[in-house]
Design an enzyme around this catalytic site. Structure first.
Site, PDB file in Angstrom:
ATOM      1  CB  THR A 146      -0.928   0.044   1.237  1.00 28.40           C
ATOM      2  OG1 THR A 146      -0.164   0.442   2.391  1.00 28.40           O
ATOM      3  CG2 THR A 146      -1.560  -1.304   1.499  1.00 28.40           C
ATOM      4  CB  CYS A 147       0.138   4.709  -0.957  1.00 26.14           C
ATOM      5  SG  CYS A 147       0.636   4.640  -2.683  1.00 26.14           S
TER       6      CYS A 147
END
Ligand SMILES: *Cc1c(COP(=O)(O)O)cnc(C)c1O
Length: 390
Positions: free
Chosen positions: A336-337
């Site tokens: 994920t970011c």
């Protein structure tokens, strides 16, 4: 976040050995579970403590295949919510055999559970007794003691439990409210690595039994809770050693309750599974080698992020002769970011590991799948099962 080196592989079911897993065609990420190992853990547990009735704490891994396997071998179940109880009911489990051990319950869950036939509820406060007497009149209650959880990897941090004096008051209040003062319970913390923790907790339960006796209250149940360790590295006490310590402590109680219960979660399922995730990126940031995987803390690897002293899933890769290759320390992070899905530091892996290689995490059957989300659009690991569970 955890630091330190993950252990080299020491534990996995034969059916999920590295050479066999390399042949698994399923797309990653997946969590492969060997149901025969689940059955074997249940059998070994009941062999080590034949005087205990096991109630599997289903929050740990609530896959229907696992619940069915344990039920078929005679396990009972422990729930924390009406949702869990309904899941069991659809599998044919009789709610009257289930323990509801969450000490703080939504009032409507109490009422609905009683409506389905569940009759035993944990308490640790006068407020909870009031809720139960209103929503499930006449129910049986067992009081949760606060015990030393400092020798566990995941202590319960003071969230639940009461001392002997308050437990005594609660049992008397329960009787005045028309409830059945039924038992005593505790939880030594998850992945408890000292047999002394159970011995001391049983002794504390004995103090409560002693206090209640002159009031004419003999408890019908001693519930040992969960915390039974799984094998991640060497050094955890065996279930036989734990059983011996508990058995000796029970022999010293003022009397023996008719039901000695336990609520293993992790111990039944952790070693049955291997989580497989593909490397999606490898980058050098400063001097640190980062591996970006299909899974991170939001996709099941949450316990490494919670464990104060680090966390060792036995870890290996799809590379041939993995153990013989020169190793480098890697930082393991998710897809994920967010940076908060990073879950491993200085994890020793072959220096050549790169995009497309698969990383395997052994002993990952507990507290992975139920925590996994689809955060940021990345799917949780797919559960797959091998073995018959018989
Ligand atoms: C989580 C839990 C368990 C299981 O704990 P493990 O450490 O997985 O064995 C047992 N009882 C209660 C009340 C729990 O909340």
């Amino acid at each position: 976040m955890s630091t330190g080196t993950f252990a080299s592989p020491t534990a996995w079911p034969d059916s999920l050995a590295p050479d066999l897993l390399r042949l698994v065609g399923a797309p990653t990420p997946y969590l492969a579970t060997d149901l025969d190992t689940v059955a074997a853990r249940y059998r070994a547990f009941t062999a080590a403590m034949p005087w205990v009735t096991a109630f599997y704490a289903m929050k740990c891994n609530s896959s229907a295949e696992i619940l069915r396997t344990l039920a078929a071998h005679g396990s009972n179940f422990e729930v924390a919510s009406i949702g869990e109880l309904r899941t069991l009911k659809t599998l044919g489990v009789d709610p009257a055999t289930v323990l509801y051990s969450n000490p703080i319950k939504p009032p409507d869950h109490i009422e609905a559970a009683a409506g389905l036939g569940l009759w035993r509820f944990a308490v640790d406060s006068p407020g909870e007794l009031a809720k139960i007497s209103e929503r499930a009149p006449g129910a049986a209650v067992y009081v949760r003691l606060r015990v030393d959880d400092s020798t566990s990897v995941f202590p319960l941090s003071g969230k639940f439990g009461t001392d002997v004096e308050d437990a005594y008051d609660l049992m008397l209040l329960a009787r005045r409210l028309g409830l059945r003062p039924y038992g005593v319970t505790f939880h030594v913390g998850s992945q408890c690595e000292s047999t002394g923790a159970w011995r001391d907790a049983v002794r504390t339960a004995g103090e409560l039994m002693e206090r209640l006796r002159p009031e004419g209250i003999e408890l019908e149940m001693l519930d040992l809770g969960g915390g039974f360790p799984a094998r991640y590295r060497a050094g955890e006490p065996t279930i036989e050693q734990i059983g011996e310590a508990i058995g000796a402590a029970i022999d010293l109680l003022p009397y023996r309750p008719g039901l000695i219960a336990a609520e293993p979660g992790r111990h039944f399922v952790a070693e049955s599974s291997v989580l497989a995730a593909t490397v999606i990126g490898r980058e050098l940031r400063g001097t640190e080698n980062w591996l970006y995987l299909e899974v991170g803390a939001y996709h099941g690897m949450v316990e490494p992020a919670q464990a104060a002293g680090g966390w060792n899933y036995p870890t290996w890769t799809s590379l041939e002769n993995h153990a013989d290759l020169p190793q480098l320390p890697f930082t393991l992070t998710g897809p994920t970011c967010d940076s908060s899905d990073t879950f491993g530091y200085e994890v020793s892996l072959p220096a050549t590991v790169t995009v497309g290689d698969v990383i395997y995490f052994g002993s990952s059957g507990a507290y992975t799948l139920p925590y996994a989300t689809s955060f940021n659009g990345f799917p949780p690991p797919t559960p797959i099962f091998v073995g018959t569970g018989r």
